[in-house]
Design a protein around this motif. Structure first.
Motif, PDB file in Angstrom:
ATOM      1  N   GLU A 365      15.398  -7.644  63.433  1.00  8.50           N
ATOM      2  CA  GLU A 365      16.820  -7.678  63.127  1.00  8.50           C
ATOM      3  C   GLU A 365      17.177  -9.157  62.972  1.00  8.50           C
ATOM      4  N   ILE A 366      17.682  -9.535  61.808  1.00  5.03           N
ATOM      5  CA  ILE A 366      17.901 -10.965  61.537  1.00  5.03           C
ATOM      6  C   ILE A 366      19.370 -11.335  61.695  1.00  5.03           C
ATOM      7  N   ARG A 367      19.606 -12.408  62.443  1.00  9.05           N
ATOM      8  CA  ARG A 367      20.956 -12.976  62.597  1.00  9.05           C
ATOM      9  C   ARG A 367      20.894 -14.368  61.950  1.00  9.05           C
ATOM     10  N   ALA A 368      21.394 -14.476  60.712  1.00  5.65           N
ATOM     11  CA  ALA A 368      21.144 -15.704  59.936  1.00  5.65           C
ATOM     12  C   ALA A 368      22.386 -16.566  59.814  1.00  5.65           C
ATOM     13  N   TYR A 369      22.130 -17.851  59.664  1.00  7.05           N
ATOM     14  CA  TYR A 369      23.227 -18.786  59.370  1.00  7.05           C
ATOM     15  C   TYR A 369      22.703 -19.892  58.470  1.00  7.05           C
ATOM     16  N   ASP A 370      23.444 -20.166  57.408  1.00  8.80           N
ATOM     17  CA  ASP A 370      23.183 -21.341  56.576  1.00  8.80           C
ATOM     18  C   ASP A 370      24.538 -21.956  56.263  1.00  8.80           C
ATOM     19  N   PRO A 382      17.986  -7.728  51.447  1.00 11.91           N
ATOM     20  CA  PRO A 382      18.413  -6.344  51.681  1.00 11.91           C
ATOM     21  C   PRO A 382      19.660  -6.326  52.569  1.00 11.91           C
ATOM     22  N   SER A 383      20.491  -5.298  52.407  1.00 11.69           N
ATOM     23  CA  SER A 383      21.731  -5.283  53.206  1.00 11.69           C
ATOM     24  C   SER A 383      21.458  -4.779  54.627  1.00 11.69           C
ATOM     25  N   GLN A 384      20.361  -4.038  54.797  1.00  3.81           N
ATOM     26  CA  GLN A 384      20.050  -3.493  56.121  1.00  3.81           C
ATOM     27  C   GLN A 384      19.277  -4.500  56.966  1.00  3.81           C
ATOM     28  N   GLY A 385      19.606  -4.587  58.226  1.00  6.35           N
ATOM     29  CA  GLY A 385      18.787  -5.360  59.165  1.00  6.35           C
ATOM     30  C   GLY A 385      19.140  -6.828  59.253  1.00  6.35           C
ATOM     31  N   ILE A 386      20.120  -7.272  58.469  1.00  5.09           N
ATOM     32  CA  ILE A 386      20.462  -8.699  58.522  1.00  5.09           C
ATOM     33  C   ILE A 386      21.972  -8.883  58.560  1.00  5.09           C
ATOM     34  N   SER A 387      22.414  -9.798  59.431  1.00  2.39           N
ATOM     35  CA  SER A 387      23.825 -10.195  59.448  1.00  2.39           C
ATOM     36  C   SER A 387      23.875 -11.693  59.282  1.00  2.39           C
ATOM     37  N   CYS A 388      24.841 -12.170  58.479  1.00  2.00           N
ATOM     38  CA  CYS A 388      25.015 -13.620  58.304  1.00  2.00           C
ATOM     39  C   CYS A 388      26.228 -14.058  59.109  1.00  2.00           C
ATOM     40  N   TYR A 389      26.105 -15.211  59.761  1.00  7.70           N
ATOM     41  CA  TYR A 389      27.166 -15.700  60.639  1.00  7.70           C
ATOM     42  C   TYR A 389      27.732 -17.014  60.122  1.00  7.70           C
ATOM     43  N   GLU A 390      28.881 -17.384  60.680  1.00  6.97           N
ATOM     44  CA  GLU A 390      29.574 -18.587  60.211  1.00  6.97           C
ATOM     45  C   GLU A 390      29.219 -19.830  61.020  1.00  6.97           C
TER      46      GLU A 390
END
Ligand code: NAD
Length: 476
Positions: A365-370, A382-390
């Motif tokens: 499960e990916i919690r990403a930030y750029d 993919p839209s499943q399994g990843i959330s992007c954060y601020e």
């Protein structure tokens, strides 16, 4: 000088804005009407330092935007082609955009003009441009084709353009060479830099005061660009290969880099081991250079090794993440960085994107930030399994491990106490070697990096001992 720049992407837009900054009258052309509409409205479609100020300064004055290529050509003395040249499935450059632009330019030739390759193209492209333009009715004596490769780096593109290491102009007639010389004169005679406060970006340290121009034939200029990118990529793969040996024997690649980089014949730039090179240039340009070499009877096997070391580097890094976490399925991983490098929102051929895709495939499960590339990354992941954060800290909160994939400077300045407190387990896998292993150990992390020994948590340091110690490597 009246200039058209065809293609308003990372290179074309920066070139157009910088030519306007030098005092030329510039039309930035694109066949993407939506992009042109946004540019006309004052929007800036890419993340690039100093570009918003430059566009604001010159928009509707020295710089206009249009989809009307033929109209712009008729009014211009120099037409720069800055459209994409992606790789085909066979590895050669897809020059179909360059061809279609060249044909369209031919229709607008009404007096002497130069057509300049700014896109990265293989040797002989200028001959092909000339041929198709003649076939499309452009009078032979009314145009020349030149090569003026672009060496800017995304993230520092405006500074690179205005303060270049060199300007390469490839031309096969004196008349054409002279037009190119005039275009860059404010940089090469130093008059631009003497404008004082009116200069958009201050000079970098040790700037000599004038840019160097290297005038060559078109073929040499075309080769210079491919050879430069091939050499830089070779340097990256070389140091990654050395890092892999360091890992096998327990040596420290940082020390090795210092040792070899201090040799002035080698230099210490581009000796940064990590997850390998990516981006819209190196991968395709290496393949295109190898392809054109092969077409001309030379098997450039060195480039094949550079490419395969680079591909292997990502796979090795994934193994490293697996070593750190044992099993991956169901693990929550905070990922810092999605862009192919820091300072840009460009995710083309980004090693970070490829690594994230592989982790998702393994059930993480990916919690990403750029800082700049979240939106672009969402479009390809993919839209499943990843959330992007601020923010980095939002992504890190509750994750089982932190994985660093892009060298944004803010990732090298994290509040390590906060990171330690919010990660479920104190595991950091750093694909960009942003931290000093010994310091990470003192902050209580299990820390894995590239080409340096892994470390286990050590004595806990006091909060008063500065966080910056992690970056400098010195505990004060
Ligand atoms: N990005 C870099 O860092 C960099 C550096 C040096 C050289 N280059 C080279 O410069 C070239 C452009 O790269 P980029 O990153 O700016 O690409 P990009 O994809 O960001 O921009 C290309 C632009 O050209 C436009 N375009 C395509 N066909 C067109 C047509 N027929 N008429 C008008 N516009 C058209 C596209 O809509 C797009 O806006 C490539 O050859 C690349 O290898 C890139």
């Amino acid at each position: 000088m009246r200039i058209s720049v065809v293609g308003s992407g990372y290179v074309g837009l920066v070139a157009a804005a910088c030519f306007a900054e030098l005092g030329h009258d510039v039309v930035s052309i694109d066949n993407d009407a939506e992009k042109i509409g946004r540019l006309q409205q004052g929007e800036v479609p890419i993340h690039e330092q100093h570009l918003p100020e430059l566009l604001a300064r010159h928009r509707n004055k020295k710089l206009t935007f249009s989809t009307d290529l033929a109209g712009a050509v008729r009014q211009s003395t120099a037409i720069f082609i800055a459209v994409g040249t992606p790789a085909t499935n066979e590895g050669d450059a897809d020059l179909s955009y360059v061809e279609s632009v060249s044909r369209a330019i031919a229709l607008g030739i009404n007096d002497y003009k130069i057509v300049v390759e700014k896109s990265t193209v293989p040797v002989f492209t200028s001959n092909w441009i000339r041929k198709v333009m003649l076939l499309d009715g452009a009078p032979a004596d009314l145009f020349d084709v030149a090569s003026n490769p672009e060496f800017l780096r995304e993230g520092t593109a405006v500074v690179d353009f205005l303060y270049p290491d060199r300007i390469v102009t490839g031309a096969d007639t004196a008349r054409c060479a002279d037009v190119l010389r005039q275009i860059y004169l404010p940089l090469t005679d130093g008059s631009y830099y003497r404008r004082g406060d009116r200069v958009a970006v201050p000079a970098p340290k040790n700037w000599p005061g004038a840019a160097r121009i290297i005038a060559t034939t078109t073929k040499s200029a075309e080769i210079i660009k491919h050879a430069s990118n091939a050499f830089l990529a070779t340097k990256i793969s070389f140091i990654n290969a050395v890092a892999n040996i360091c890992e096998s024997v327990g040596a420290d690649v940082k020390e090795v880099c210092e040792g070899i980089g201090s040799d002035s014949r080698i230099g210490n730039r581009f000796l940064s081991p990590g997850v390998g090179y990516g981006g819209s240039c190196f991968p395709k340009d290496l393949k295109a250079f190898r392809h054109v070499a092969r077409e001309n009877g030379y098997d450039f096997t060195l480039l094949s090794s550079v490419i395969s070391i680079n591909e292997e580097q990502r796979a090795r890094f994934l193994r490293k993440v697996r070593t750190a976490l044992w099993t991956l399925k169901g693990k929550k991983i905070a990922v810092l960085g999605l862009a192919f490098k820091g300072g840009t929102d460009d995710i083309r051929e980004s090693p970070a994107i490829e690594i994230v895709k592989s982790l998702l495939k393994e059930g993480c499960e990916i919690r990403a930030y750029d800082p700049a590339a979240n939106d672009r990354a969402r479009e390809v992941l993919p839209s499943q399994g990843i959330s992007c954060y601020e923010s980095a800290y939002d992504a890190i909160k509750g994750a089982d491990a932190l994985v660093i994939l892009t060298d944004w400077s803010e990732f090298a300045e994290l509040d390590l106490d906060r990171v330690r407190a919010t990660l479920t387990y104190p595991i950091v896998v750093d694909g960009r070697n942003l931290y000093d292993p010994a310091v990470m150990a003192t902050y209580g992390f299990l820390y894995y990096s590239v080409g340096r020994p892994d470390v286990q948590p050590a004595r806990r340091i006091e909060k008063s001992e500065k966080i910056t110690a992690a970056v400098t490597g010195k505990v004060e």
